[in-house]
Write a protein that holds these residues in place. Structure first.
Motif, PDB file in Angstrom:
ATOM      1  N   THR A  32      27.514  64.182  37.775  1.00 40.45           N
ATOM      2  CA  THR A  32      28.405  63.190  37.447  1.00 40.45           C
ATOM      3  C   THR A  32      29.286  64.182  36.444  1.00 40.45           C
ATOM      4  OG1 THR A  32      26.765  61.441  36.910  1.00 40.45           O
ATOM      5  CG2 THR A  32      28.902  61.648  35.922  1.00 40.45           C
ATOM      6  N   ALA A  69      29.572  61.893  41.080  1.00 33.69           N
ATOM      7  CA  ALA A  69      30.477  60.681  40.660  1.00 33.69           C
ATOM      8  C   ALA A  69      31.433  61.033  39.714  1.00 33.69           C
ATOM      9  CB  ALA A  69      29.396  59.798  39.968  1.00 33.69           C
ATOM     10  N   LYS A  71      34.509  60.647  36.948  1.00 36.01           N
ATOM     11  CA  LYS A  71      35.290  59.737  35.744  1.00 36.01           C
ATOM     12  C   LYS A  71      36.314  60.560  35.423  1.00 36.01           C
ATOM     13  CE  LYS A  71      30.743  57.789  34.222  1.00 36.01           C
ATOM     14  NZ  LYS A  71      29.707  57.922  33.172  1.00 36.01           N
TER      15      LYS A  71
END
Length: 76
Positions: A32, A69, A71
């Motif tokens: 992430t 992932a 963000k």
């Protein structure tokens, strides 16, 4: 072959110098990354992700990184 979080952060900051990046993994395979950059202002989420993916192109292409992932945001 796996990649470390420090290398992910370095590649993103090299391509997006104003970025604040935090990458993490629990298992060394699934990552992430949270990326906040002034560069992202006025850009859609897709465009932001495209910039980060371009920064990571070499490790995505060679298979060192395949599960990420993202963000992304511009600073508030």
């Amino acid at each position: 072959m796996s990649i470390g979080t420090a290398e992910i952060e370095r590649l993103i900051i090299t391509a997006i110098p104003d970025a604040k990046v935090h990458a993490e993994t629990d298992d060394g395979h699934h990552y992430t990354a949270t990326v906040v950059a002034e560069t992202f202002k006025g850009k859609s989420r897709v465009q932001q992700h495209q910039l980060v993916n371009a920064a990571l192109k070499s490790v995505l292409d060679n298979g060192s990184l395949h599960a990420l992932a993202l963000k992304t945001n511009a600073p508030e």
